[in-house]
Design a protein around this motif. Sequence first.
Motif, mmCIF file in Angstrom:
data_model
loop_
_atom_site.group_PDB
_atom_site.id
_atom_site.type_symbol
_atom_site.label_atom_id
_atom_site.label_comp_id
_atom_site.label_asym_id
_atom_site.label_seq_id
_atom_site.Cartn_x
_atom_site.Cartn_y
_atom_site.Cartn_z
ATOM 1 N N ARG A 76 0.254 -56.580 6.262
ATOM 2 C CA ARG A 76 1.471 -55.876 5.842
ATOM 3 C C ARG A 76 2.128 -56.560 4.649
ATOM 4 N N GLY A 77 2.443 -55.751 3.637
ATOM 5 C CA GLY A 77 3.222 -56.251 2.505
ATOM 6 C C GLY A 77 4.639 -55.724 2.640
ATOM 7 N N GLY A 78 4.887 -54.563 2.034
ATOM 8 C CA GLY A 78 6.222 -53.963 2.103
ATOM 9 C C GLY A 78 6.387 -52.995 3.263
ATOM 10 N N GLY A 79 5.346 -52.749 4.038
ATOM 11 C CA GLY A 79 5.468 -51.891 5.219
ATOM 12 C C GLY A 79 5.590 -50.408 4.915
ATOM 13 N N HIS A 80 5.224 -49.975 3.693
ATOM 14 C CA HIS A 80 5.441 -48.576 3.314
ATOM 15 C C HIS A 80 4.204 -47.692 3.409
ATOM 16 N N GLY A 136 5.540 -48.848 -9.949
ATOM 17 C CA GLY A 136 5.953 -47.700 -9.159
ATOM 18 C C GLY A 136 7.347 -47.236 -9.511
ATOM 19 N N ASP A 137 8.030 -46.676 -8.500
ATOM 20 C CA ASP A 137 9.373 -46.143 -8.725
ATOM 21 C C ASP A 137 10.349 -46.509 -7.616
ATOM 22 N N THR A 138 9.879 -47.249 -6.605
ATOM 23 C CA THR A 138 10.711 -47.502 -5.422
ATOM 24 C C THR A 138 10.767 -48.996 -5.143
ATOM 25 N N VAL A 141 8.930 -50.791 -1.876
ATOM 26 C CA VAL A 141 7.475 -50.716 -1.668
ATOM 27 C C VAL A 141 6.865 -52.077 -1.987
ATOM 28 N N GLY A 142 5.859 -52.493 -1.211
ATOM 29 C CA GLY A 142 5.189 -53.762 -1.476
ATOM 30 C C GLY A 142 4.427 -53.697 -2.794
ATOM 31 N N PHE A 143 4.596 -54.718 -3.634
ATOM 32 C CA PHE A 143 3.828 -54.757 -4.882
ATOM 33 C C PHE A 143 2.334 -54.829 -4.554
ATOM 34 N N GLY A 151 -1.074 -47.881 -8.360
ATOM 35 C CA GLY A 151 0.277 -48.166 -8.860
ATOM 36 C C GLY A 151 0.731 -47.166 -9.910
ATOM 37 N N ILE A 152 1.333 -46.064 -9.435
ATOM 38 C CA ILE A 152 1.807 -45.000 -10.333
ATOM 39 C C ILE A 152 3.324 -45.006 -10.312
ATOM 40 N N GLY A 153 3.957 -45.037 -11.473
ATOM 41 C CA GLY A 153 5.415 -45.093 -11.455
ATOM 42 C C GLY A 153 6.057 -44.667 -12.761
ATOM 43 N N VAL A 202 -7.246 -60.167 2.033
ATOM 44 C CA VAL A 202 -5.797 -60.287 1.812
ATOM 45 C C VAL A 202 -5.590 -60.884 0.424
ATOM 46 N N VAL A 203 -4.917 -60.145 -0.429
ATOM 47 C CA VAL A 203 -4.633 -60.673 -1.765
ATOM 48 C C VAL A 203 -3.385 -61.544 -1.651
ATOM 49 N N THR A 204 -3.570 -62.827 -1.881
ATOM 50 C CA THR A 204 -2.443 -63.748 -1.747
ATOM 51 C C THR A 204 -1.692 -63.902 -3.066
ATOM 52 N N VAL A 413 -7.358 -37.010 -4.008
ATOM 53 C CA VAL A 413 -6.057 -37.527 -3.575
ATOM 54 C C VAL A 413 -5.960 -38.992 -3.981
ATOM 55 N N TYR A 414 -4.766 -39.397 -4.343
ATOM 56 C CA TYR A 414 -4.473 -40.802 -4.666
ATOM 57 C C TYR A 414 -4.400 -41.560 -3.340
ATOM 58 N N SER A 415 -5.177 -42.623 -3.194
ATOM 59 C CA SER A 415 -5.280 -43.277 -1.877
ATOM 60 C C SER A 415 -3.918 -43.740 -1.353
HETATM 61 C C1 FAD Z 1 9.253 -44.357 -0.144
HETATM 62 C C2 FAD Z 1 7.912 -44.586 -0.779
HETATM 63 C C3 FAD Z 1 7.814 -44.666 -2.154
HETATM 64 C C4 FAD Z 1 6.587 -44.874 -2.762
HETATM 65 N N1 FAD Z 1 6.528 -44.934 -4.114
HETATM 66 C C5 FAD Z 1 5.338 -45.138 -4.720
HETATM 67 C C6 FAD Z 1 5.238 -45.225 -6.129
HETATM 68 O O1 FAD Z 1 6.215 -45.150 -6.848
HETATM 69 N N2 FAD Z 1 4.027 -45.366 -6.680
HETATM 70 C C7 FAD Z 1 2.899 -45.500 -5.931
HETATM 71 O O2 FAD Z 1 1.837 -45.666 -6.517
HETATM 72 N N3 FAD Z 1 2.960 -45.472 -4.589
HETATM 73 C C8 FAD Z 1 4.141 -45.286 -3.973
HETATM 74 N N4 FAD Z 1 4.204 -45.225 -2.613
HETATM 75 C C9 FAD Z 1 2.967 -45.417 -1.843
HETATM 76 C C10 FAD Z 1 2.722 -46.914 -1.662
HETATM 77 O O3 FAD Z 1 2.184 -47.458 -2.845
HETATM 78 C C11 FAD Z 1 1.709 -47.164 -0.546
HETATM 79 O O4 FAD Z 1 2.204 -46.623 0.647
HETATM 80 C C12 FAD Z 1 1.421 -48.647 -0.380
HETATM 81 O O5 FAD Z 1 0.296 -48.827 0.443
HETATM 82 C C13 FAD Z 1 2.597 -49.377 0.219
HETATM 83 O O6 FAD Z 1 2.393 -50.745 0.143
HETATM 84 P P1 FAD Z 1 3.226 -51.700 1.122
HETATM 85 O O7 FAD Z 1 2.763 -53.079 0.838
HETATM 86 O O8 FAD Z 1 4.660 -51.400 1.036
HETATM 87 O O9 FAD Z 1 2.733 -51.163 2.530
HETATM 88 P P2 FAD Z 1 2.117 -51.881 3.802
HETATM 89 O O10 FAD Z 1 2.231 -50.862 4.885
HETATM 90 O O11 FAD Z 1 2.703 -53.206 4.017
HETATM 91 O O12 FAD Z 1 0.630 -52.062 3.378
HETATM 92 C C14 FAD Z 1 -0.239 -50.962 3.295
HETATM 93 C C15 FAD Z 1 -1.646 -51.465 3.284
HETATM 94 O O13 FAD Z 1 -1.891 -52.071 2.028
HETATM 95 C C16 FAD Z 1 -2.689 -53.208 2.195
HETATM 96 N N5 FAD Z 1 -1.970 -54.361 1.664
HETATM 97 C C17 FAD Z 1 -0.668 -54.485 1.338
HETATM 98 N N6 FAD Z 1 -0.450 -55.676 0.758
HETATM 99 C C18 FAD Z 1 -1.645 -56.313 0.738
HETATM 100 C C19 FAD Z 1 -2.102 -57.566 0.248
HETATM 101 N N7 FAD Z 1 -1.290 -58.417 -0.372
HETATM 102 N N8 FAD Z 1 -3.418 -57.879 0.394
HETATM 103 C C20 FAD Z 1 -4.280 -57.029 0.994
HETATM 104 N N9 FAD Z 1 -3.903 -55.823 1.469
HETATM 105 C C21 FAD Z 1 -2.604 -55.475 1.326
HETATM 106 C C22 FAD Z 1 -3.040 -53.316 3.654
HETATM 107 O O14 FAD Z 1 -4.250 -52.651 3.895
HETATM 108 C C23 FAD Z 1 -1.911 -52.561 4.300
HETATM 109 O O15 FAD Z 1 -2.267 -52.037 5.537
HETATM 110 C C24 FAD Z 1 5.420 -45.014 -1.975
HETATM 111 C C25 FAD Z 1 5.515 -44.940 -0.588
HETATM 112 C C26 FAD Z 1 6.747 -44.728 0.004
HETATM 113 C C27 FAD Z 1 6.825 -44.634 1.497
#
Ligand code: FAD
Length: 461
Positions: A76-80, A136-138, A141-143, A151-153, A202-204, A413-415
């Motif tokens: 989990r990074g940003g949980g999104h 991105g735009d939010t 969201v986890g980088f 990474g579309i924003g 895991v990308v550290t 679809v964008y993954s």
């Molecule tokens: C409100 C909202 C806004 C968004 N806006 C955008 C946007 O502007 N542009 C865009 O392109 N996408 C956007 N997204 C989609 C977003 O990029 C993806 O949902 C992304 O996977 C979220 O990353 P996270 O780290 O927050 O999520 P997490 O749920 O923490 O991680 C998702 C998955 O990514 C992998 N992961 C995360 N970090 C790592 C790491 N460091 N090393 C290895 N694996 C990792 C894991 O497989 C993990 O299960 C948005 C999503 C939401 C809900």
Amino acid sequence: MPTTPASPLRPDLAAFAAGFEGTVVTPADPGYDAARQVANAVHDRRPAAIVKPVGAAGVARAVGFARDAGIPLRVRGGGHSLAGHGVDDDALVVDLSAMKAIEVDPGRRVATIEGGALAGEVVRATFAHGLTVPAGDTPTVGFGGLTLGGGIGWLARRRGLTIDHLRAVEVVTASGAALRASPDEHPELFWAVRGGGGNFGVVTRFEVRLGPIGTVYGGALVLPATPPVLRSHVPIAASAPEELTTIASLMAIPRLPFVPAEHHGTLGFLVLVAHDGDPAAGPAAVAPYRAVAAPLGEMLAPMPYPAMFELGGPEGRSGAVTRSTFLAALDDAAIDAILQYLSRRSSPMAMVQVRVLGGAVDRVASDATAYAHRGRPIMVTIIVPFLDPSEAAVHRAWADGLLAALGPAASGVYSNFLDDEGPARVRAAYPGVTYHRLAAIKRRYDPANLFAGNQNVPPAD
Ligand SMILES: Cc1cc2nc3c(=O)[nH]c(=O)nc-3n(C[C@H](O)[C@H](O)[C@H](O)COP(=O)(O)OP(=O)(O)OC[C@H]3O[C@@H](n4cnc5c(N)ncnc54)[C@H](O)[C@@H]3O)c2cc1C
């Protein structure tokens, strides 16, 4: 010490926690319920433990522990993750939220970013030096997750995707090895992590190239949701100077102070814009929209670039269903389908977002990275937020119906915009040879599919 013997179902977490550099949260801890939450409230899961390493050594230890104990691993990074991939029942969750260091070298225009930093944190830390990388735009969201999918924003049309600025990554793989991947080191792995998501480890740490940024002309233009407005959007956004990136949504107009109250709650077309160039040129870039219809309201102004990340306001937590695809054109049939579906939407908050890409996104070859949708100009995303998670099935059916109604021209679809939609849709995220190349790289770096909690590409046979 554990009070019961360890078994594959009851891993010896106490032994793991001893000497672990970081935090371990188990169901017995008061912080467990907060630590297991992810952004999409649909995913109410109970992991065996959430561990928060403070560096690559702790990540490697956690990966090795899950592998050897045979328990599911989640990262989990940003949980999104839309599909809730950052948490699962009985899993070991490697939560990267204690790994957020961001170092900027303004002279070399390079930043190194730890795997748990959020997009907004990256934007602020780099902007302090007048620099940026598309993120991105939010802000929440986890980088990491954002970048691994592409990474579309806001800066897409002028600067491309986040991965187009990646110089190298440090990855802890399934074997526990900490590798550096770049064009010269593990180049296939470097190709795969630029779009292939969390499949490979895991990308550290991410190392990115930065470019200068200061004030952008940006904000929101609220237009009536009429067929002529919808028909004009793609031609306007696609022929605008590349400095202009738009994100437009057909949705119930929120209570925006710059829109008269009589329009609140009615269907509108909210065009969010970022003009990444001379702010004085921004109004002319946006002017064609005004020629199509008088705006119901607008808030457009020069602003420091990080302010673009505040446009969405504070993020409420809700359930959400998402379906996304690419189109070659937003034709009348697609517009009719969208308007018809929205007139009987399953949730009052349902919306359809249209992103017009092109520009710098398309200047990278489709096979240069695992993001293979270069040259697909229009991304349509159906987003259904809702308050009662038990109603998810109704919203899924509505969103699936609209996706199907967009017809056969809607494909791919964008993954990062994939929900929990099954293997065929993961294949659609990696069209043609992309999927096979990812599967072959997966076989080399994760042959047992330890990293399966993602938009999963199983290892090739
Ligand atoms: C409100 C909202 C806004 C968004 N806006 C955008 C946007 O502007 N542009 C865009 O392109 N996408 C956007 N997204 C989609 C977003 O990029 C993806 O949902 C992304 O996977 C979220 O990353 P996270 O780290 O927050 O999520 P997490 O749920 O923490 O991680 C998702 C998955 O990514 C992998 N992961 C995360 N970090 C790592 C790491 N460091 N090393 C290895 N694996 C990792 C894991 O497989 C993990 O299960 C948005 C999503 C939401 C809900």
